[in-house]
Design an enzyme around this catalytic site. Structure first.
Site, PDB file in Angstrom:
ATOM      1  N   SER A   1       0.855  -1.187   0.000  1.00 58.61           N
ATOM      2  CA  SER A   1       0.000   0.000   0.000  1.00 58.61           C
ATOM      3  C   SER A   1       0.885   1.230   0.000  1.00 58.61           C
ATOM      4  O   SER A   1       1.977   1.218   0.589  1.00 58.61           O
ATOM      5  CB  SER A   1      -0.890   0.017   1.242  1.00 58.61           C
ATOM      6  OG  SER A   1      -1.514   1.279   1.408  1.00 58.61           O
TER       7      SER A   1
ATOM      8  N   TYR B   1      -2.835  -0.244   9.988  1.00 60.04           N
ATOM      9  CA  TYR B   1      -2.798  -0.861   8.659  1.00 60.04           C
ATOM     10  C   TYR B   1      -1.484  -0.519   7.962  1.00 60.04           C
ATOM     11  O   TYR B   1      -0.815  -1.405   7.401  1.00 60.04           O
ATOM     12  CB  TYR B   1      -3.988  -0.354   7.848  1.00 60.04           C
ATOM     13  CG  TYR B   1      -3.989  -0.764   6.391  1.00 60.04           C
ATOM     14  CD1 TYR B   1      -4.368  -2.046   6.003  1.00 60.04           C
ATOM     15  CD2 TYR B   1      -3.629   0.149   5.396  1.00 60.04           C
ATOM     16  CE1 TYR B   1      -4.381  -2.419   4.674  1.00 60.04           C
ATOM     17  CE2 TYR B   1      -3.641  -0.217   4.052  1.00 60.04           C
ATOM     18  CZ  TYR B   1      -4.013  -1.497   3.698  1.00 60.04           C
ATOM     19  OH  TYR B   1      -4.026  -1.857   2.374  1.00 60.04           O
TER      20      TYR B   1
END
Length: 262
Positions: free
Chosen positions: A145, A158
């Site tokens: 990500s 996250y």
């Protein structure tokens, strides 16, 4: 540019039921790869395939497992290699998302983030690297990500799990580079998948993703569009191909410029 080196390869894709994972599987199948699709739920592959359906079906096998289960990974890899030959490509796509301030993050959410986003990458990457070593070739790609390198309000846990996945992948890549095994990372930004729609369910939230949100210190997406899962899959295929044979230890950002990453 026509990508080469994918036809006939044996590939493993984790998180194969998700928006990005299913597109990675479909793209690889279209290039002639034999693909083992792995997910905690029975993998369903999305997207249109070229060629006759029976021929396509014969090149995809579906496997159910939690990615952090090392014993399951070994069993699946044994079956895949017995049926299709040595694994030449692993794509780590499996991921979960929990958002919110760190001081309200539950222990359960934190453990799940680490188990899927980090331990899963460790388990599958090392298991596949050991099998690639005798053949002195192979490619391992982790879909992480852009938050792994850019602070995001409400996404710290996250981002931490994805940053760890990046470091694991690139560190392994350094250890196995002399064996002809390449390890790279694809860092998507906001991508139009069910995961994103759950996080940003209303038009105003999507607008903030596209155009920025000063209160969250977010600039938006300079290209002005969400990525589609196929955009991420295309980047994965390039890094897996012969055209990327001299690329390793690289993080490719596919985020429309959102991370301002050079």
């Amino acid at each position: 540019m026509r990508l080469t080196g994918l036809r006939g390869i044996t590939a493993v894709v984790t998180g194969a039921s998700g928006g990005i994972g299913s597109q990675v599987v479909a793209h690889l199948v279209n290039e002639g790869a034999a693909v083992a699709a792995v997910d905690i739920t029975h993998p369903a592959v999305a997207g249109r395939w070229s060629g006759p359906e029976p021929a396509v079906a014969s090149r995809v096998t579906r496997h159910t497992a939690h990615v952090a289960d090392a014993a399951a990974a070994e069993r699946i890899l044994d079956r895949v290699e017995a049926a299709h030959g040595p694994v030449g490509l692993l794509v780590n796509v499996a991921g979960v998302l929990h958002t919110g301030p760190l001081d309200s993050l539950s222990d359960t959410a934190w453990q799940e983030l680490l188990a899927v986003n980090t331990t899963g990458v460790l388990v599958w990457s090392t298991a596949v690297a050991r099998r690639m070593t005798p053949h002195r070739r192979g490619s391992i790609i982790t879909v992480a990500s852009n938050s792994a390198g850019t602070p995001r309000a409400g996404m710290a846990a996250y981002a931490a799990s994805k940053a760890a996945a990046v470091s694991l992948t690139l560190g392994l890549g350094l250890e196995v580079s002399s064996l002809g095994i390449r390890c790279n990372v694809v860092c998507p930004g906001s991508t139009d998948t069910p995961m994103l729609r759950r996080m940003a369910p209303d038009p105003a939230a999507v607008d903030a993703v596209l155009h920025g949100d000063p209160s969250a210190f977010r600039i938006g997406i300079p290209l002005g569009r969400l990525a589609e899962p196929g955009d991420i899959a295309a980047a994965v295929l390039f890094l897996a191909s012969e055209q990327a044979r001299h690329i390793t230890l690289h993080s490719l950002y596919v985020d429309g410029g959102a991370a301002l990453h050079g």
